[in-house]
Write a protein that holds these residues in place. Sequence first.
Motif, mmCIF file in Angstrom:
data_model
loop_
_atom_site.group_PDB
_atom_site.id
_atom_site.type_symbol
_atom_site.label_atom_id
_atom_site.label_comp_id
_atom_site.label_asym_id
_atom_site.label_seq_id
_atom_site.Cartn_x
_atom_site.Cartn_y
_atom_site.Cartn_z
ATOM 1 N N ASP A 34 4.847 -17.512 5.688
ATOM 2 C CA ASP A 34 5.253 -16.570 6.731
ATOM 3 C C ASP A 34 5.006 -15.118 6.342
ATOM 4 O O ASP A 34 5.120 -14.220 7.186
ATOM 5 N N ALA A 35 4.685 -14.850 5.091
ATOM 6 C CA ALA A 35 4.486 -13.476 4.632
ATOM 7 C C ALA A 35 3.155 -12.926 5.147
ATOM 8 O O ALA A 35 2.162 -13.650 5.254
ATOM 9 N N SER A 36 3.139 -11.626 5.466
ATOM 10 C CA SER A 36 1.923 -11.011 6.001
ATOM 11 C C SER A 36 0.866 -10.804 4.931
ATOM 12 O O SER A 36 -0.338 -10.788 5.217
ATOM 13 N N ASN A 37 1.282 -10.628 3.668
ATOM 14 C CA ASN A 37 0.359 -10.541 2.542
ATOM 15 C C ASN A 37 0.514 -11.789 1.674
ATOM 16 O O ASN A 37 1.523 -12.487 1.772
ATOM 17 N N ASP A 47 8.866 -18.856 -24.499
ATOM 18 C CA ASP A 47 9.882 -19.213 -25.505
ATOM 19 C C ASP A 47 10.881 -20.246 -24.989
ATOM 20 O O ASP A 47 12.081 -20.159 -25.260
ATOM 21 N N GLY A 48 10.390 -21.195 -24.215
ATOM 22 C CA GLY A 48 11.236 -22.276 -23.728
ATOM 23 C C GLY A 48 12.086 -21.928 -22.524
ATOM 24 O O GLY A 48 12.894 -22.751 -22.080
ATOM 25 N N VAL A 49 11.930 -20.721 -21.986
ATOM 26 C CA VAL A 49 12.687 -20.296 -20.805
ATOM 27 C C VAL A 49 11.734 -20.208 -19.620
ATOM 28 O O VAL A 49 10.652 -19.620 -19.722
ATOM 29 N N SER A 50 12.154 -20.804 -18.497
ATOM 30 C CA SER A 50 11.343 -20.748 -17.274
ATOM 31 C C SER A 50 12.200 -20.275 -16.109
ATOM 32 O O SER A 50 13.373 -20.643 -15.997
ATOM 33 N N ALA A 51 11.605 -19.457 -15.258
ATOM 34 C CA ALA A 51 12.314 -18.953 -14.084
ATOM 35 C C ALA A 51 11.348 -18.898 -12.916
ATOM 36 O O ALA A 51 10.123 -18.800 -13.092
ATOM 37 N N ALA A 52 11.893 -18.952 -11.728
ATOM 38 C CA ALA A 52 11.087 -18.790 -10.524
ATOM 39 C C ALA A 52 10.855 -17.305 -10.274
ATOM 40 O O ALA A 52 11.712 -16.462 -10.549
ATOM 41 N N CYS A 53 9.681 -16.991 -9.749
ATOM 42 C CA CYS A 53 9.377 -15.599 -9.430
ATOM 43 C C CYS A 53 8.428 -15.533 -8.244
ATOM 44 O O CYS A 53 7.839 -16.535 -7.828
ATOM 45 N N VAL A 54 8.305 -14.334 -7.690
ATOM 46 C CA VAL A 54 7.365 -14.047 -6.612
ATOM 47 C C VAL A 54 6.199 -13.268 -7.205
ATOM 48 O O VAL A 54 6.398 -12.323 -7.968
ATOM 49 N N TYR A 55 4.994 -13.658 -6.843
ATOM 50 C CA TYR A 55 3.780 -12.978 -7.310
ATOM 51 C C TYR A 55 2.979 -12.561 -6.084
ATOM 52 O O TYR A 55 2.612 -13.390 -5.265
ATOM 53 N N LYS A 56 2.730 -11.249 -5.961
ATOM 54 C CA LYS A 56 1.939 -10.720 -4.852
ATOM 55 C C LYS A 56 0.704 -10.040 -5.435
ATOM 56 O O LYS A 56 0.764 -8.874 -5.852
ATOM 57 N N PRO A 57 -0.419 -10.735 -5.486
ATOM 58 C CA PRO A 57 -1.630 -10.142 -6.052
ATOM 59 C C PRO A 57 -2.204 -9.061 -5.137
ATOM 60 O O PRO A 57 -2.160 -9.186 -3.907
ATOM 61 N N VAL A 58 -2.729 -8.013 -5.760
ATOM 62 C CA VAL A 58 -3.359 -6.938 -4.987
ATOM 63 C C VAL A 58 -4.483 -7.502 -4.117
ATOM 64 O O VAL A 58 -4.687 -7.054 -2.978
ATOM 65 N N ALA A 59 -5.191 -8.499 -4.621
ATOM 66 C CA ALA A 59 -6.312 -9.084 -3.882
ATOM 67 C C ALA A 59 -5.873 -9.712 -2.562
ATOM 68 O O ALA A 59 -6.702 -9.904 -1.663
ATOM 69 N N GLY A 60 -4.590 -10.028 -2.446
ATOM 70 C CA GLY A 60 -4.094 -10.658 -1.214
ATOM 71 C C GLY A 60 -3.415 -9.700 -0.263
ATOM 72 O O GLY A 60 -2.823 -10.127 0.732
ATOM 73 N N GLU A 61 -3.521 -8.390 -0.534
ATOM 74 C CA GLU A 61 -2.891 -7.403 0.346
ATOM 75 C C GLU A 61 -3.733 -7.182 1.597
ATOM 76 O O GLU A 61 -4.955 -6.993 1.523
ATOM 77 N N ARG A 62 -3.086 -7.193 2.740
ATOM 78 C CA ARG A 62 -3.777 -6.926 4.001
ATOM 79 C C ARG A 62 -3.939 -5.422 4.179
ATOM 80 O O ARG A 62 -2.971 -4.667 4.019
ATOM 81 N N PRO A 63 -5.133 -4.930 4.510
ATOM 82 C CA PRO A 63 -5.323 -3.486 4.703
ATOM 83 C C PRO A 63 -4.427 -2.940 5.818
ATOM 84 O O PRO A 63 -4.216 -3.599 6.843
ATOM 85 N N LEU A 64 -3.885 -1.752 5.619
ATOM 86 C CA LEU A 64 -3.041 -1.078 6.596
ATOM 87 C C LEU A 64 -3.667 0.259 6.964
ATOM 88 O O LEU A 64 -4.317 0.902 6.135
ATOM 89 N N TRP A 65 -3.427 0.695 8.200
ATOM 90 C CA TRP A 65 -4.061 1.932 8.641
ATOM 91 C C TRP A 65 -3.438 3.165 8.006
ATOM 92 O O TRP A 65 -4.094 4.209 7.869
ATOM 93 N N ASP A 66 -2.176 3.065 7.573
ATOM 94 C CA ASP A 66 -1.471 4.268 7.125
ATOM 95 C C ASP A 66 -1.120 4.275 5.641
ATOM 96 O O ASP A 66 -0.518 5.235 5.147
ATOM 97 N N PHE A 67 -1.471 3.229 4.904
ATOM 98 C CA PHE A 67 -1.243 3.186 3.468
ATOM 99 C C PHE A 67 -2.566 2.888 2.768
ATOM 100 O O PHE A 67 -3.338 2.048 3.235
ATOM 101 N N PRO A 68 -2.836 3.546 1.646
ATOM 102 C CA PRO A 68 -4.103 3.283 0.934
ATOM 103 C C PRO A 68 -4.208 1.824 0.503
ATOM 104 O O PRO A 68 -3.225 1.201 0.103
#
Length: 248
Positions: A34-37, A47-68
């Motif tokens: 459901d995410a736009s990017n 070191d034996g510890v695992s956690a869930a995380c969110v990863y947003k790669p720059v390559a998957g960013e949708r171009p916007l008209w008002d942000f570089p």
Amino acid sequence: MIPDGLTPPLVLPDAAALELLRRGELEVEGRLVDASNATLYCSVSADGVSAACVYKPVAGERPLWDFPDGTLAEREVAAYEVSAASGWSIVPPTVYRDGPAGPGMVQLWIETDESVDQLRLARRRDSAALRRIAVFDAVVNNADRKGGHLLPTASGTVYGVDHGVSFHVENKLRTVLWQWAGRPIPEHLLDDLIELRAALDRGLGERLRELLTTGEVQRTIRRVDDLLATGRHPEPSGDWPPVPWPPL
């Protein structure tokens, strides 16, 4: 609810979370469709510890008209830096690093209390946590504070996420948290803003200049100065739709 077979969320102190996010091995386990990017559900392990995380790669960013192009991940990290420096702990631990799809933002996954209605939560006037977020959004010039970007937890903490469209030099504040518009900012939050302003003249300002343009950092300082000068929550300017769409 995290589906079976995926790495579960893990509650960690910020320092430990940042260390794990920076040097742990990232493995993609799913995608938030459901995410736009491009927003990937990952495990990060060291070191034996695992956690869930969110990863947003720059390559998957949708171009916007008002942000570089290619800047949203760094804006997410800048939002974390402001959150940490203010002492408000609104944004989960967040780093900028390389990953399976190239450099991007990696953020600790927060397990939410799914019994909470996020839109109803966003309308509350009696929540100190939401009021902090309203002030934070004014500082970072958040252009997309939807109800779904508020993460209530079972412990009562409310986190804020998705700050990729923040820190613009123009006033672009769009939020569902207008219930305090024009009202005096509580004294303790003004005290926090004073400390944040001092931090911007020191290490925080230097860190933000690594992530944002000089003009964006200067405007962030100006927004803090304006909040301290008026002592009030901002009001919609009329030059920009005040509420993001969809609001959730």
